[in-house]
Design a protein around this motif. Structure first.
Motif, mmCIF file in Angstrom:
data_model
loop_
_atom_site.group_PDB
_atom_site.id
_atom_site.type_symbol
_atom_site.label_atom_id
_atom_site.label_comp_id
_atom_site.label_asym_id
_atom_site.label_seq_id
_atom_site.Cartn_x
_atom_site.Cartn_y
_atom_site.Cartn_z
ATOM 1 N N ALA A 48 0.871 -1.183 0.000
ATOM 2 C CA ALA A 48 0.000 0.000 0.000
ATOM 3 C C ALA A 48 0.903 1.227 0.000
ATOM 4 O O ALA A 48 1.784 1.356 0.858
ATOM 5 N N ILE A 49 0.701 2.114 -0.975
ATOM 6 C CA ILE A 49 1.531 3.314 -1.086
ATOM 7 C C ILE A 49 0.613 4.522 -1.194
ATOM 8 O O ILE A 49 -0.237 4.595 -2.093
ATOM 9 N N GLY A 50 0.778 5.458 -0.276
ATOM 10 C CA GLY A 50 -0.082 6.627 -0.274
ATOM 11 C C GLY A 50 -1.514 6.268 0.082
ATOM 12 O O GLY A 50 -1.789 5.175 0.601
ATOM 13 N N PRO A 51 -2.462 7.160 -0.222
ATOM 14 C CA PRO A 51 -3.855 6.949 0.202
ATOM 15 C C PRO A 51 -4.540 5.742 -0.425
ATOM 16 O O PRO A 51 -5.324 5.063 0.236
ATOM 17 N N THR A 52 -4.268 5.464 -1.723
ATOM 18 C CA THR A 52 -5.073 4.436 -2.394
ATOM 19 C C THR A 52 -4.277 3.410 -3.197
ATOM 20 O O THR A 52 -4.801 2.329 -3.476
ATOM 21 N N GLY A 78 7.493 11.148 -0.022
ATOM 22 C CA GLY A 78 7.115 11.199 1.379
ATOM 23 C C GLY A 78 5.949 10.326 1.746
ATOM 24 O O GLY A 78 5.671 10.106 2.933
ATOM 25 N N ASP A 79 5.229 9.773 0.749
ATOM 26 C CA ASP A 79 4.098 8.897 1.046
ATOM 27 C C ASP A 79 4.565 7.633 1.749
ATOM 28 O O ASP A 79 5.647 7.091 1.462
ATOM 29 N N ALA A 80 3.708 7.147 2.650
ATOM 30 C CA ALA A 80 4.022 5.932 3.403
ATOM 31 C C ALA A 80 3.880 4.710 2.516
ATOM 32 O O ALA A 80 3.039 4.632 1.631
#
Length: 267
Positions: free
Chosen positions: A191-195, A260-262
């Protein structure tokens, strides 16, 4: 969370230098918007030009492709000046045309990497012919799958550090871990970022390309030699053990991502 997105890169023309993305980008089943949507076709052979055969095509890495508004591309030479097909053909010594549609059965030539290491870029070495894109969306020019990831830990292990572009990844993932940690992601979802959701498919086999001069970056044989010593894997059943660094992935759920996204493992 296992890390964060440190860098985003795309390569609008296969085997040409690409561009760093400072902001966010949409990722769909076709990969990062604008990535590998075009290639140069060798008119004489009908094959796609690829620096995987460096004796013939190492010069591709003197040129840079950037995406333009409306889905186009611009190609510039080492001096930053725009170049066209005629100038590219003259510089490369072979007639090439820029194509946006992948021909049926499109293939590239791949020199045996260890032979290039041993004998040099200019040597005539064994070459195999490989069809493009086993897991790639139709019409694209990916070697295998539409997304390629590599971690900062692996870059550190190979000694290439800030020279991620040698491996031509789309995402550089910052992790606090040992090198080649992404090997453990194969078969799992990220999972990367919101979606955005990716499925990691296979380790990425390395060819001679990381060792080549990339624009201002000099030739670096360790970019292949070190993975060959440290991380030889069998990417797919029936293949031999090959030097690997990074992983290929397919897109399960599209999404927009940015630096910077998780990044996390799902499940």
């Amino acid at each position: 969370m296992i890390g964060t997105v440190e860098r985003l890169r795309r390569y609008p023309v296969k085997s040409l230098l690409g561009e760093e993305l400072g902001g966010s980008v949409e990722v769909t089943a076709r990969g990062l918007a604008g990535d590998r949507g075009r290639a140069l076709l060798d008119v004489a052979t009908g094959r796609v030009a690829s620096a995987k055969n460096p004796r013939r095509w190492a010069g591709l890495l003197d040129y840079t492709a950037t995406a333009t508004a409306g889905g186009g591309v611009a190609v510039t030479g080492p001096d930053g000046r725009p170049v066209d097909e005629a100038e590219l053909s003259e510089a490369l010594g072979r007639k090439v045309v820029l194509i946006a549609d992948r021909p049926p059965g499109a293939a590239i030539e791949r020199a045996v990497p260890e032979e290039v290491l041993a004998r040099g870029v200019a040597a005539e070495v064994e070459v195999t012919v490989n069809e493009l894109g086993r897991a790639a969306p139709e019409g694209t020019f990916f070697d295998f799958a539409p997304v390629h990831l590599i971690t900062t830990a692996t870059l550190a292990a190979t000694g290439t550090g800030g020279e991620a572009e040698r491996y031509r990844p789309n995402l550089v993932i910052r992790v606090e871990d040992e090198g080649y940690v992404e090997n453990a992601w194969v078969g799992r979802e990220l999972a990367i970022g919101p979606t955005l959701r990716l499925r990691v498919l296979v380790p990425t086999p390395r060819c001679a390309v990381p060792t080549l001069r990339h624009g201002p970056l000099p030739r670096r044989t360790a970019a292949l030699r070190v993975p060959a010593e440290q991380n030889r894997l069998v990417p797919l059943e029936g293949m031999p053990a090959l030097p690997c660094a990074g992983v290929y992935a397919q897109v399960l759920v599209p999404g927009r991502i940015g630096p910077g996204d998780a990044v996390g493992l799902v499940g």
